[in-house]
Structures are given as C-alpha cells and as structure tokens.
Design a protein around this motif. Structure first.
Motif: not given
Ligand code: FE2
Ligand code: FE2
Length: 200
Positions: A25-26, A32-34, A40-41, A80-81
């Motif tokens: 889920e994480a 979705d967010w990144v 992400r890495l 990021e967002k």
C-alpha cells in the motif's frame, strides 16, 4: 525557525498504535504521489536501510521493522507535488488513514532543523542520520563508472569534505544527526552502501 516548521509536537492518534499499512500500500501511494523515479528510489533506499538497521542492529520484530520501513518509504511522499508544504501533506494523509503515531512522528522529525520537530526515539534519530547520507552516497555512486561496485568509505568521507560536491546536501544536518547517536560516521556509511546498493 524555518517557515516549514510544522508547529505541532504530537502526531497521529495513540489509539492507532500498531496500525500499519502493508508495504504494498505504501508503494502504491508512492507510485501515485511521486512520478519522479529518482525521488521514489531515494525513499526505497532509505526504507531498505531503515529496515535493515531495525533488524540487524536493534533486534526489531517483524512488526517493528515494518514501522521503520514505512517511515523510510513515505518520508518524502509529498515532496514532489507539495514542495512548500513538504511533510505536512503526507502527515495529514497518514493521520486520515489511521497510521501508527510513531511512524507519523518519525516522518515529522526527519529534518528537525527544517520542520521543528525533535527526534524522540531511535527510529526518529536514525531516519535523520540516514536521509541526507543515503542521498549523498547515491549521488556519489552516480558519478562513478562502476556505481556502487568497489565504493569505499574513504571516498565518501573525502567527498563530504568537498563542499562543492552535492552542495545541496547539508553537512550541518549530517553532523547534527550524528551527534545524537553513538555509531561513528564510517560505520553508518558502510551500512548504507551495503544495504542500498541493490535497491532499484
Ligand atoms: Fe524530506
Ligand atoms: Fe529524504
């Protein structure tokens, strides 16, 4: 105090202690967010190092190791967002999802000089130690033709003393973080290299 100060000291609901999300889920939240793969890495690397430290150095249970891993995975999820609201947005999301309060506090304290939230326990202190150093070591790997292959602690120490290399990485944060734990920098660097080199 930084304009990014969270102006809060308690996070989450004590009734949610032990409430964790599956690691899948994480990862879904991250996807979705990144959109930025490099960012992400970074979170996957910090998560891998956090989880390994919990198991190998703290003798943590599977459940506790998952806490460390989730904090690492999600600590920059909103960067990021929502760069101007970094940390606040992911904290509020995790509070809505009834996440364990220690995981939320760990995320909130991953940069105390920035967010104004002091690390309280070992998990909090270690994410602070690992965050900048993990990114710094990865930046060092990217400029080496063989990446992590053959990388040694001495080379990283030398780059840390070169202010122009990865100048955005705060040496003050690294020193402040290290002053709160007993493990020497050399050992931390080796641990990070060993545990993030195979993460992709
Ligand atoms: Fe951050
Ligand atoms: Fe980070």
């Amino acid at each position: 105090m930084s304009i990014h100060a969270l102006n809060r000291t308690t996070f989450g609901n004590p009734n949610n202690a032990g409430n964790l999300m599956p690691v899948e889920e994480a990862h879904a939240l991250l996807n979705d967010w990144v959109p930025n793969e490099r960012l992400r890495l970074h979170m996957k690397q910090v998560a891998a190092v956090m989880k390994a430290w919990a198991i190998e150095r703290e003798g943590a249970s599977e459940q506790t190791a998952l806490k460390w891993e989730l904090a690492g995975l999600l600590h920059d999820a909103d960067w990021e967002k929502h760069p101007d609201d970094h940390c606040r947005v992911i904290i509020e999301e995790l509070e809505r999802r009834n996440m364990d309060p220690e995981v939320i506090h760990c995320i909130a304290s991953h940069d105390p000089r920035y967010f104004g939230v002091e690390p309280q326990n070992k998990m909090d202190r270690m994410i602070y130690v690992f965050d900048e150093l993990s990114g710094f070591i990865h930046a060092s790997a990217l400029i080496r033709p063989t990446r992590y292959e053959g990388m040694d602690v001495k080379g990283i120490l030398k780059k840390l003393k070169t202010p122009s290399f990865a100048a955005q990485v705060s040496r003050d944060d690294i020193n402040d973080a290290l002053s709160r734990i007993d493990t020497p920098l050399e050992e931390i660097i080796q641990f990070i290299i060993d545990h993030q080199k195979n993460i992709s």
